[in-house]
Design a protein around this motif. Sequence first.
Motif, PDB file in Angstrom:
ATOM      1  N   UNK A   1      33.197  40.668  36.256  1.00  0.00           N
ATOM      2  CA  UNK A   1      34.402  41.366  36.703  1.00  0.00           C
ATOM      3  C   UNK A   1      34.795  40.937  38.110  1.00  0.00           C
ATOM      4  N   UNK A   2      33.831  40.913  39.024  1.00  0.00           N
ATOM      5  CA  UNK A   2      34.127  40.497  40.402  1.00  0.00           C
ATOM      6  C   UNK A   2      34.583  39.046  40.450  1.00  0.00           C
ATOM      7  N   UNK A   3      33.992  38.205  39.590  1.00  0.00           N
ATOM      8  CA  UNK A   3      34.349  36.789  39.665  1.00  0.00           C
ATOM      9  C   UNK A   3      35.672  36.499  38.975  1.00  0.00           C
ATOM     10  N   UNK A   4      36.062  37.327  38.032  1.00  0.00           N
ATOM     11  CA  UNK A   4      37.420  37.181  37.487  1.00  0.00           C
ATOM     12  C   UNK A   4      38.451  37.381  38.597  1.00  0.00           C
ATOM     13  N   UNK A   5      38.199  38.344  39.457  1.00  0.00           N
ATOM     14  CA  UNK A   5      39.065  38.565  40.617  1.00  0.00           C
ATOM     15  C   UNK A   5      39.129  37.306  41.473  1.00  0.00           C
ATOM     16  N   UNK A   6      37.992  36.678  41.692  1.00  0.00           N
ATOM     17  CA  UNK A   6      37.937  35.494  42.554  1.00  0.00           C
ATOM     18  C   UNK A   6      38.801  34.354  42.006  1.00  0.00           C
ATOM     19  N   UNK A   7      38.902  34.264  40.680  1.00  0.00           N
ATOM     20  CA  UNK A   7      39.670  33.177  40.061  1.00  0.00           C
ATOM     21  C   UNK A   7      41.121  33.554  39.801  1.00  0.00           C
ATOM     22  N   UNK A   8      41.553  34.691  40.323  1.00  0.00           N
ATOM     23  CA  UNK A   8      42.915  35.165  40.066  1.00  0.00           C
ATOM     24  C   UNK A   8      43.913  34.574  41.048  1.00  0.00           C
ATOM     25  N   UNK A   9      45.165  34.494  40.586  1.00  0.00           N
ATOM     26  CA  UNK A   9      46.262  34.055  41.460  1.00  0.00           C
ATOM     27  C   UNK A   9      47.128  35.228  41.909  1.00  0.00           C
ATOM     28  N   UNK A  10      46.807  36.441  41.457  1.00  0.00           N
ATOM     29  CA  UNK A  10      47.530  37.633  41.903  1.00  0.00           C
ATOM     30  C   UNK A  10      47.387  37.793  43.416  1.00  0.00           C
ATOM     31  N   UNK A  11      48.440  38.224  44.081  1.00  0.00           N
ATOM     32  CA  UNK A  11      48.404  38.402  45.535  1.00  0.00           C
ATOM     33  C   UNK A  11      47.265  39.329  45.949  1.00  0.00           C
ATOM     34  N   UNK A  12      47.068  40.406  45.208  1.00  0.00           N
ATOM     35  CA  UNK A  12      46.026  41.373  45.543  1.00  0.00           C
ATOM     36  C   UNK A  12      44.634  40.729  45.580  1.00  0.00           C
ATOM     37  N   UNK A  13      44.429  39.727  44.737  1.00  0.00           N
ATOM     38  CA  UNK A  13      43.094  39.173  44.538  1.00  0.00           C
ATOM     39  C   UNK A  13      42.840  37.858  45.269  1.00  0.00           C
ATOM     40  N   UNK A  14      43.859  37.274  45.889  1.00  0.00           N
ATOM     41  CA  UNK A  14      43.697  35.953  46.510  1.00  0.00           C
ATOM     42  C   UNK A  14      42.601  35.972  47.579  1.00  0.00           C
ATOM     43  N   UNK A  15      41.739  34.960  47.541  1.00  0.00           N
ATOM     44  CA  UNK A  15      40.682  34.770  48.541  1.00  0.00           C
ATOM     45  C   UNK A  15      39.785  35.997  48.658  1.00  0.00           C
ATOM     46  N   UNK A  16      39.384  36.519  47.532  1.00  0.00           N
ATOM     47  CA  UNK A  16      38.495  37.673  47.484  1.00  0.00           C
ATOM     48  C   UNK A  16      37.230  37.332  46.689  1.00  0.00           C
ATOM     49  N   UNK A  17      36.155  38.073  46.972  1.00  0.00           N
ATOM     50  CA  UNK A  17      34.906  38.014  46.209  1.00  0.00           C
ATOM     51  C   UNK A  17      34.274  36.615  46.216  1.00  0.00           C
ATOM     52  N   UNK A  18      33.847  36.193  47.410  1.00  0.00           N
ATOM     53  CA  UNK A  18      33.274  34.867  47.594  1.00  0.00           C
ATOM     54  C   UNK A  18      31.762  34.811  47.349  1.00  0.00           C
ATOM     55  N   UNK A  19      31.139  35.936  47.067  1.00  0.00           N
ATOM     56  CA  UNK A  19      29.688  35.981  46.968  1.00  0.00           C
ATOM     57  C   UNK A  19      29.127  35.080  45.889  1.00  0.00           C
ATOM     58  N   UNK A  20      27.836  34.763  46.031  1.00  0.00           N
ATOM     59  CA  UNK A  20      27.134  33.976  45.030  1.00  0.00           C
ATOM     60  C   UNK A  20      26.471  34.890  44.017  1.00  0.00           C
ATOM     61  N   UNK A  21      25.277  35.377  44.351  1.00  0.00           N
ATOM     62  CA  UNK A  21      24.568  36.326  43.495  1.00  0.00           C
ATOM     63  C   UNK A  21      24.929  37.755  43.883  1.00  0.00           C
TER      64      UNK A  21
END
Length: 297
Positions: free
Chosen positions: A191-211
């Motif tokens: 779920x968090x990584x889907x946000x990371x791959x999103x192009x929505x303005x709300x989600x841009x450049x979010x959720x950079x974590x690894x594990x």
Amino acid sequence: MFEQALQDDLSLLALPLYLAAVLLEAWYAHRHHLNRYRLGDTLASLSMLVASGIVELLPRLLALTAFVYLHEISPLRDVVGRQWWAWLLLFFLDDFTYYWFHRANHEVRLLWAGHVNHHSSQYLNFATALRQGVGERLHKFLFWMWLPLLGFDPAMIITVISLSLFYQFWIHTRAIGKLHPWIEAVFNTPSHHRVHHASNVRYLDRNHGGVLIVWDRLFGTFSEERDDDPVVYGLTTNIDSDNPWTVLSHEYRAIWRDLQQARNWDERLRTLFLAPGWSARGPDKRAAVLREQAGMH
């Protein structure tokens, strides 16, 4: 130690498992008409995997040589061995390092050019996980140079990096919804990584974590996946091409065009080192600016 560090890279050992997972997920998606794979897109992803492996060969050898040297001169090399606490500490330090490496790839345009191909697919699946950033291989290991200075030997570092990448492969999927709240609070999840791959303005450049997702929560780059803002995958301006050269080079070529149009060195440096979206001749489309304009925080 140099040879052992090479042997402790688990990436090649895991590759057959990765490819089997891609085939299984693609078969399932096809059978259930889920539109989560497209052949041209998958082949482009696999071409980036091959290209990244080739580009990384020399930087990896140079990094391992540097790791060995830095470990040899570390005043902590006789303190930090392979005790259980050393492995645990290294896990957190590696994940912390990965967060800043990954975040820098999103917030510095020159680095983004080497990472953007990982985000250029308009799908999210296990093949996307293999769509590795090619140009980022040139600077990646620089972020890890501080760890051998703390006394961690190169073989340990390579092992932990490999385990982190193994974990991250499995979060590139739409097949798994949100997990238990405690898991979502601590770990990077699908779920968090889907946000990371999103192009929505709300989600841009979010959720950079690894594990772990705790670094994003601590440093203000976390965003929750929301039902009222479904994820749209890809780039804010998609390249709409499966050509491997286009996938690999399009942002480098865009930077070069912007540099040619720059009027002075201030604009050239801003073009290279500010976040993607900044322009000397147009509206500011950096993620933080777009969110502010939309009233999102």
